[in-house]
Scaffold this active site. Structure first.
Site, short mmCIF file in Angstrom:
data_model
loop_
_atom_site.label_atom_id
_atom_site.label_comp_id
_atom_site.label_asym_id
_atom_site.label_seq_id
_atom_site.Cartn_x
_atom_site.Cartn_y
_atom_site.Cartn_z
N ARG A 23 0.91 -1.05 0.12
CA ARG A 23 -0.13 0.25 -0.02
C ARG A 23 0.73 1.26 -0.04
O ARG A 23 0.35 2.30 -0.44
CB ARG A 23 -0.95 -0.02 1.06
CG ARG A 23 -1.82 -1.26 1.47
CD ARG A 23 -2.47 -1.29 2.58
NE ARG A 23 -1.73 -1.43 3.66
CZ ARG A 23 -1.56 -1.20 5.02
NH1 ARG A 23 -2.80 -1.06 5.38
NH2 ARG A 23 -0.60 -1.44 5.80
N GLN A 47 3.43 25.87 17.23
CA GLN A 47 2.89 26.39 15.85
C GLN A 47 3.55 25.45 14.93
O GLN A 47 4.84 25.13 14.83
CB GLN A 47 3.32 27.87 15.90
CG GLN A 47 2.85 28.42 14.48
CD GLN A 47 3.32 30.03 14.49
OE1 GLN A 47 3.48 30.75 15.46
NE2 GLN A 47 3.78 30.53 13.46
N ASN A 49 4.21 25.64 10.55
CA ASN A 49 4.17 26.45 9.25
C ASN A 49 4.39 25.52 8.03
O ASN A 49 5.43 24.42 8.22
CB ASN A 49 5.19 27.47 9.42
CG ASN A 49 4.94 28.57 10.48
OD1 ASN A 49 3.87 28.75 11.07
ND2 ASN A 49 5.81 29.05 10.95
N ARG A 59 16.03 29.80 0.89
CA ARG A 59 15.37 30.72 2.06
C ARG A 59 16.54 30.49 3.32
O ARG A 59 16.81 29.54 3.49
CB ARG A 59 14.05 30.04 2.35
CG ARG A 59 13.04 30.24 0.95
CD ARG A 59 11.71 29.55 1.54
NE ARG A 59 10.69 29.53 0.53
CZ ARG A 59 9.87 30.60 0.36
NH1 ARG A 59 9.58 31.20 1.37
NH2 ARG A 59 8.89 30.48 -0.40
N HIS A 62 17.80 31.87 8.82
CA HIS A 62 16.77 32.74 9.49
C HIS A 62 16.95 31.93 11.07
O HIS A 62 17.31 30.86 11.15
CB HIS A 62 15.29 32.37 9.13
CG HIS A 62 15.24 32.92 7.74
ND1 HIS A 62 14.33 32.38 7.12
CD2 HIS A 62 15.64 33.94 6.98
CE1 HIS A 62 14.30 33.12 5.72
NE2 HIS A 62 15.06 34.04 5.95
N LYS A 72 13.26 24.44 16.12
CA LYS A 72 12.40 24.23 15.02
C LYS A 72 12.68 22.64 14.65
O LYS A 72 13.68 22.33 14.90
CB LYS A 72 12.97 24.93 13.81
CG LYS A 72 12.69 26.58 13.92
CD LYS A 72 13.41 26.98 12.29
CE LYS A 72 13.36 28.64 12.49
NZ LYS A 72 13.94 29.07 11.36
N HIS A 119 19.06 28.62 10.28
CA HIS A 119 18.41 27.61 9.52
C HIS A 119 18.29 28.38 7.96
O HIS A 119 17.74 29.35 7.69
CB HIS A 119 17.29 26.95 9.94
CG HIS A 119 16.74 26.01 9.02
ND1 HIS A 119 15.45 26.35 8.17
CD2 HIS A 119 17.04 24.63 8.77
CE1 HIS A 119 15.17 25.25 7.66
NE2 HIS A 119 15.96 24.23 7.95
N TYR A 132 7.67 23.22 9.15
CA TYR A 132 8.36 23.88 10.48
C TYR A 132 7.68 23.42 11.63
O TYR A 132 6.38 24.10 11.77
CB TYR A 132 8.75 24.85 10.48
CG TYR A 132 9.48 25.45 9.05
CD1 TYR A 132 10.68 25.74 9.13
CD2 TYR A 132 8.81 26.07 8.05
CE1 TYR A 132 11.56 26.36 8.18
CE2 TYR A 132 9.24 26.48 6.89
CZ TYR A 132 10.87 26.73 6.90
OH TYR A 132 11.50 27.28 5.78
N ASP A 169 16.07 38.36 2.17
CA ASP A 169 17.31 37.82 2.36
C ASP A 169 18.65 38.14 1.70
O ASP A 169 19.68 38.11 2.13
CB ASP A 169 17.01 36.27 1.86
CG ASP A 169 16.12 35.37 2.78
OD1 ASP A 169 16.05 35.93 4.22
OD2 ASP A 169 15.66 34.42 2.50
#
Length: 199
Positions: A23, A47, A49, A59, A62, A72, A119, A132, A169
């Site tokens: 499966r 939280q 994201n 990206r 940060h 994170k 990161h 995240y 950035d």
């Protein structure tokens, strides 16, 4: 799941053990009590994201100021990306060092990024989606951005052509500039020491 510390103290790679049949497959992405047992660090997401990016999008780097601080737990849930964590904790024995991992949806591999560590990632596929899970909710004005192309960091992004970067950035300060501005946390602050006063 296999939990292994990286060359950046407090940052971990978590590789799930998958159960596969005709499966498809099943695996646990995170079991908080097992993570804490192995690492000695509690992690309770408050939280979650997602970001979706086209191929060759860069990206980062940060992080979040301390206080409030933010750990994170990063997972690629579609496609693949080159993930990099950078030690930004002033006074850390590995300050400025980085760790690189390829995260992809097939492996289910995740990276835990502790407070004070930066990161970023470069997408290796179109429509790559990263999740995240965060230890604290977003507080406007607390994000720390470091230029991902900082020559002093010399991060091994591995892109063949200039990546797609946001203006934020692209204009972010270097590590040296962030240190001079006093925006980076110390090793002590990131590891439960006294928090600096925010003016």
């Amino acid at each position: 799941m296999r939990i292994a510390e990286t060359g950046v103290p407090g940052a971990y790679v978590v590789t799930p053990e998958q159960i596969t049949d005709e499966r498809g497959n099943f695996y646990e992405a995170l079991r908080s009590e097992e993570f804490e047992r192995v690492t000695g660090r509690p992690f309770v997401p408050v939280q979650i994201n997602y970001s979706v990016s086209r191929r060759n999008t860069l990206r980062g780097i940060h992080g979040v100021a301390i206080p409030p601080g933010q750990a994170k737990y990063v997972t690629c849930v579609r496609g693949a990306l080159r993930d990099i964590v950078v030690d930004l904790r002033v006074g850390s024995p590995t300050f400025g060092h980085h760790e690189t991992n390829v995260l992809d949806a097939d492996s289910g591999r995740s990276v835990y990024v502790p407070e004070g560590v930066g990161h970023g990632f470069l997408t290796l596929t179109d429509d790559a989606c990263i999740c995240y899970a965060l230890s604290s909710a977003h507080v406007p004005g607390t994000q720390i951005d470091i230029n991902p192309l900082d020559r002093d960091l010399a991060l091994p992004w591995g892109f063949a052509e200039p990546p797609l970067l946001s203006e934020k950035d692209r204009a972010a300060p270097t590590v040296a500039e962030a240190m001079s501005a006093g925006t980076l946390a110390t090793w002590s602050e990131a590891n439960g020491g006294a928090h600096p006063v925010m003016l």
